[in-house]
Design a protein around this motif. Structure first.
Motif, PDB file in Angstrom:
ATOM      1  N   GLU A   1      -8.190   9.399   4.207  1.00 23.43           N
ATOM      2  CA  GLU A   1      -9.123   9.551   3.099  1.00 23.43           C
ATOM      3  C   GLU A   1     -10.414  10.236   3.538  1.00 23.43           C
ATOM      4  O   GLU A   1     -10.812  10.160   4.698  1.00 23.43           O
TER       5      GLU A   1
ATOM      6  N   CYS B   1       0.811  -1.225   0.000  1.00 20.83           N
ATOM      7  CA  CYS B   1       0.000   0.000   0.000  1.00 20.83           C
ATOM      8  C   CYS B   1       0.841   1.270   0.000  1.00 20.83           C
ATOM      9  O   CYS B   1       0.305   2.378   0.010  1.00 20.83           O
TER      10      CYS B   1
ATOM     11  N   SER C   1      -0.484   6.077   2.334  1.00 22.09           N
ATOM     12  CA  SER C   1      -1.322   5.370   1.367  1.00 22.09           C
ATOM     13  C   SER C   1      -2.508   6.270   1.030  1.00 22.09           C
ATOM     14  O   SER C   1      -3.335   6.565   1.887  1.00 22.09           O
ATOM     15  N   LYS C   2      -2.576   6.705  -0.219  1.00 24.17           N
ATOM     16  CA  LYS C   2      -3.593   7.677  -0.610  1.00 24.17           C
ATOM     17  C   LYS C   2      -3.821   7.618  -2.118  1.00 24.17           C
ATOM     18  O   LYS C   2      -2.874   7.449  -2.879  1.00 24.17           O
TER      19      LYS C   2
ATOM     20  N   PRO D   1      -3.841   2.601   5.034  1.00 27.12           N
ATOM     21  CA  PRO D   1      -5.247   2.683   4.594  1.00 27.12           C
ATOM     22  C   PRO D   1      -6.270   2.255   5.634  1.00 27.12           C
ATOM     23  O   PRO D   1      -7.420   2.683   5.566  1.00 27.12           O
TER      24      PRO D   1
ATOM     25  N   TRP E   1      -8.801  -0.480   0.741  1.00 29.51           N
ATOM     26  CA  TRP E   1      -7.780  -0.126  -0.249  1.00 29.51           C
ATOM     27  C   TRP E   1      -8.404   0.644  -1.401  1.00 29.51           C
ATOM     28  O   TRP E   1      -9.517   0.343  -1.830  1.00 29.51           O
ATOM     29  N   SER E   2      -7.717   1.633  -1.888  1.00 30.64           N
ATOM     30  CA  SER E   2      -8.227   2.385  -3.030  1.00 30.64           C
ATOM     31  C   SER E   2      -7.091   2.618  -4.003  1.00 30.64           C
ATOM     32  O   SER E   2      -5.925   2.562  -3.643  1.00 30.64           O
TER      33      SER E   2
END
Length: 864
Positions: free
Chosen positions: A516, A337, A636-637, A500, A860-861
């Motif tokens: 997020e 990630c 993580s983004k 994430p 997760w994205s």
């Protein structure tokens, strides 16, 4: 206090049944009866690292308090494995592969790397590797007289082993000690822009189904990025008519050599370690395999991620510049990630402050004293994990004991801002963010310095050099703590990351993941079902034994290029696929939404209640920059953009990210470029027969609303005119033309598949025949457009058209067919399942919502 006294003092409450289900299926040990048992098990196991019985008891109480009611969350491996009898599992979340010490790209040592990978995944760790060390495709192997298959081809072996090792049995275990769910093998592969295989690497995942277990990222060096910026500036000046003769300078800047060490050089086996810069500094010879244009290579990267969301971008030079321990090690890779960028053979354990539990009593700001308190407890907790965790390899054991890396992060940023009635990425939110993150960063460093005084610094620490670090000096530590650092050192080589927090965010009563925004107020999440219930066994194929057929409940369906089995049992939608097995759909409501409803203050239309889809790319980038400023590892983004986002603007996201000076990597997702998305709460999943109405006789009227767009394919522009129904809710036909001759477009199999679809849906045969008769023999793109339009105007689902096109094999991402399919996918309603793409972290289904592709199982994205 005893366990019972602690639980009586603070009992953890689930506010969402799905949160409780995640606990039961993912983190519950067979001896745990309640989540309080799990929290106590973890707290006491991690406190066992303390020196005296008195200290162990005290810190058990502190860790229990920290974890109870999810004030903080640990990484998933800690929840699942701490204090258990499992002898071969880890408490660590993140691993980067170790390196052999001699002849590293020999077949023997590639297999050594493979063995290390299998041991890492077996222990449930996420694994990252830089494949720079493997010689490129077509390089000659003198020992056996053949050409090498190259680094990307070797990745396929690693992909296969991950798939097998983490597959599980599909059956409910008869052993009561069995876990409810096996962690899927998540991996990250990295290749640098100088490597001769970089072109193959960039385009590897443009073909659906290839290297599915990997996230992939290109390492773009400072030299490479600086050239792009300089060339872009020259081009801008020329466009603006500010003529300066830059032609020679631009030509020089634009030449980029793809190189690899001369494998015949006498010191190759002894000294090649994958670092081309160090190799060249030593004056050792390299072979130039190809010379390409810098801008052409950059555009290839950009077009690939614009079209299919991969590869991501890493700025490893920047990561090493800011790394507090850069004086004694060099980071080469990251975890799947990308929140932990680490040297070879490194590990990290993770934990997060749950910001939804840090709001003050007046609900107008965070309780910063509370945050400082729990950050310091969390640092000690994570540091102890390095002492109690097992490791699958001696290199990892060395890293845990001698580098002691930890990752203190956050979760619930989006949910917490709802509770504060503050719009994400607004000036007000930015002020809060900067104050919050500085307090977290300073508190973490102060705690680690205090631990060094109490327990000793990490063994490789040079106190003076650590105190001189760029990042450390940006924190604003007091003179007293800077003096302590320079004298006693620090306990942990790295302290901060933002992960994430997918499953742990759900565990914490469905709080938003990491930094997020809230994705949706309410949504449907697809999750893995650990095993079959006895009631479902009679009508469920044993997919884990190779059975694949329809039953009274499960019917064949299509998701992207994958065939699945789908059905409804007791009001729940279940699905079976060959990768993850049995899954189901679950409704969720965000924590911030639920809290504001309880306070009678919920207003879904309020400006502060904006979801991810309301954020611009600039908002995403601004927020990422603000957080990156205070993180010594990474974040993580995913930056989400709409389907129609202009390509030139898309490229600027990456340039602007690099120009911030802080961001160490970028991942984007452009809506509609992969399968489908997130399901909104009210979205139904009816069958085609329930909703699709096929019209017998359709003529387009003389006038219809129309729009025109441009797509890029086959090295040229294509102009797409789309006509709409009178309500402008559905496309009725598409017309295509290009100013350049058609050379690459092929209709092989395409017209046949679309014709089969038309017949299957019941479009009259005479209409099909007339449509084919009018096709121009030398205009293949028009042939495809005519057949698509035939299906559209007769009412065929757009997703059915895409399913038909998905069945065409070996479609390049640069082809007209791929791009027109992608264009059509942009018309699919929000809330549908992503087709043909899996979560790289847990293997779950993904869902679309406007400009985002998200895993509803782990958060997760992409994304990463």
């Amino acid at each position: 206090m005893t366990k019972d006294e602690l639980i009586q003092k603070e009992h953890t409450i689930f506010q969402d049944s799905f949160s409780e289900e995640i606990w039961a299926n993912t983190y519950k040990h067979h001896t745990d009866k309640t989540v309080d048992d799990t929290i106590y098990r973890v707290a006491s196991a991690i406190a066992s690292a303390e020196n005296t019985e008195e200290q162990k008891e005290y810190w058990t109480e502190q860790f229990y308090d920290m974890l109870s009611n999810f004030k903080c969350t640990s990484g998933g491996r800690i929840y699942a494995n701490a204090g258990t009898e499992y002898g071969s599992v880890t408490l660590m979340n993140c691993y980067t592969a170790p390196r052999a010490s001699y002849d590293i790209d020999s077949l023997e040592n590639i297999m050594f790397d493979l063995k290390n990978q299998t041991q890492t995944l077996r222990s449930e760790g996420g694994w990252g590797q830089s494949f720079n060390y493997i010689r490129p495709r077509s390089s000659f192997i003198y020992g056996i007289g053949v050409d090498s298959p190259g680094s990307v081809k070797f990745m396929e072996i690693f992909n296969t082993t991950s798939d097998i090792i983490t597959a599980g049995s599909g059956k409910k275990s008869l052993n009561k000690k069995s876990k409810g769910k096996i962690r899927k093998g998540a991996m990250m592969s990295i290749l640098s822009v100088w490597h001769p295989d970089i072109l193959e690497f960039i385009t590897a995942k443009q073909q659906a189904g290839r290297l599915t277990k990997f996230n992939m990222s290109v390492d773009c060096s400072d030299e490479f990025m600086d050239r792009i910026i300089k060339i872009s500036e020259i081009d801008r000046l020329e466009r603006e008519g500010k003529y300066v003769d830059f032609s020679i300078k631009r030509a020089q800047l634009d030449k980029w050599d793809l190189i690899f060490p001369d494998t015949t050089f006498e010191k190759y086996k002894e000294e090649w370690d994958g670092d081309i810069r160090e190799w060249k500094v030593k004056g050792y010879p390299v072979v130039t395999y190809n010379t390409v244009s810098v801008m052409w290579l950059w555009n290839l990267i950009m077009e690939s991620t614009y079209n299919r969301a991969e590869p991501g971008i890493l700025f490893l030079d920047r990561a090493n510049y800011f790394a507090p321990s850069s004086y004694m090690e060099k980071s080469i890779a990251c975890n799947p990630c990308a929140e932990q960028i680490m040297p070879a053979g490194s590990v990290c354990d993770l934990g997060s402050i749950n910001l939804t539990q840090m709001i003050n009593k007046s609900f107008n700001d965070f309780d910063y004293e509370k945050i400082e308190k729990y950050v310091k407890i969390l640092v000690r907790f994570l540091d102890n994990v390095n002492d109690v965790s097992k490791a699958p390899l001696p290199e990892y054991e060395y890293s845990m004991k001698n580098k002691r890396r930890v990752g203190v992060g956050i979760l619930g940023w989006g949910s917490a801002l709802y509770m504060l009635k503050t719009r994400i990425a607004s000036p007000e939110a930015n002020i809060i963010r900067d104050k919050l993150m500085q307090i977290i960063a300073k508190s973490a460093y102060e705690s680690s310095i205090d631990l060094a005084i109490e327990k000793g610094k990490f063994s490789l620490c040079s106190p003076r050099k650590h105190a001189e670090g760029v990042f450390v000096n940006s924190l604003g530590l007091s003179d007293d703590y800077m003096q302590k650092l320079a004298t006693f050192g620090i306990r942990n080589s790295s302290l901060l990351s933002i992960q994430p927090t997918g499953n742990t965010g759900i565990l914490a009563n469905v709080s938003s993941g990491g930094m997020e925004p809230v994705f949706l107020h309410e949504y449907v999440r697809t999750v893995i079902v650990g095993h079959l219930s006895p009631e479902m066994q009679p009508f469920t194929p044993k997919w884990y034994e190779g059975e694949w057929y329809e039953t009274d409940v499960f019917k064949l369906a299509k998701e992207g290029d994958e065939e699945i089995l789908k059905g409804v049992f007791e009001g729940i939608v279940y699905k079976i696929d060959r990768n993850r097995g049995l899954t189901k759909e679950v409704q969720c409501e965000d924590y911030g939404v639920r809290t504001m409803k309880k306070r009678n203050q919920w207003n879904p239309s309020a400006d502060w209640a904006a979801t991810a889809v309301a954020m611009s790319a600039e908002d995403h980038l601004s927020d990422l920059t603000g957080f990156a400023r205070w993180v010594d590892s990474a974040i993580s983004k995913t930056i989400n953009v709409p389907y129609e986002y202009p390509f030139e603007n898309f490229k600027n996201i990456y340039l602007n990210a690099y120009n911030t000076g802080y961001i160490k990597g970028v991942t984007t997702y452009r809506s509609g470029t992969m399968g489908t998305v997130l399901a909104a709460k009210d979205e139904t999943h009816a069958s085609d027969e329930d909703e699709e109405i096929i019209l017998d006789h359709v003529h387009l009227p003389k006038t219809l609303p129309a729009t025109m767009t441009t797509i890029r394919a086959e090295n040229r522009k294509w102009y797409i005119t789309t006509t709409w129904n009178s309500e402008q809710t559905r496309p009725q036909a598409i017309f295509v033309h290009t100013n350049s001759p058609e050379k690459g477009v092929t209709t092989e199999d395409v017209i046949e598949r679309l014709t089969e679809l038309a017949r299957k849906k019941g479009i009259p045969e005479e209409h099909i025949a007339l449509n084919i008769e009018k096709m121009q023999p030398d205009n293949n793109s028009t042939k495809i457009a005519r057949m698509i339009s035939l299906c559209l105007r007769h009412g065929v689902f757009i997703k059915s058209i895409i399913f038909a096109l998905d069945s065409i094999e070996n479609v390049s991402c640069t082809s007209f067919l791929f791009q027109i399919k992608k264009y059509l996918s942009g018309f699919i309603k929000n809330g549908e399942i992503v087709e043909g793409e899996r979560c790289s972290e847990c293997g779950s289904k993904l869902v679309f919502q406007e400009s985002c592709r998200v895993c509803l199982n782990c958060g997760w994205s992409k994304c990463g």
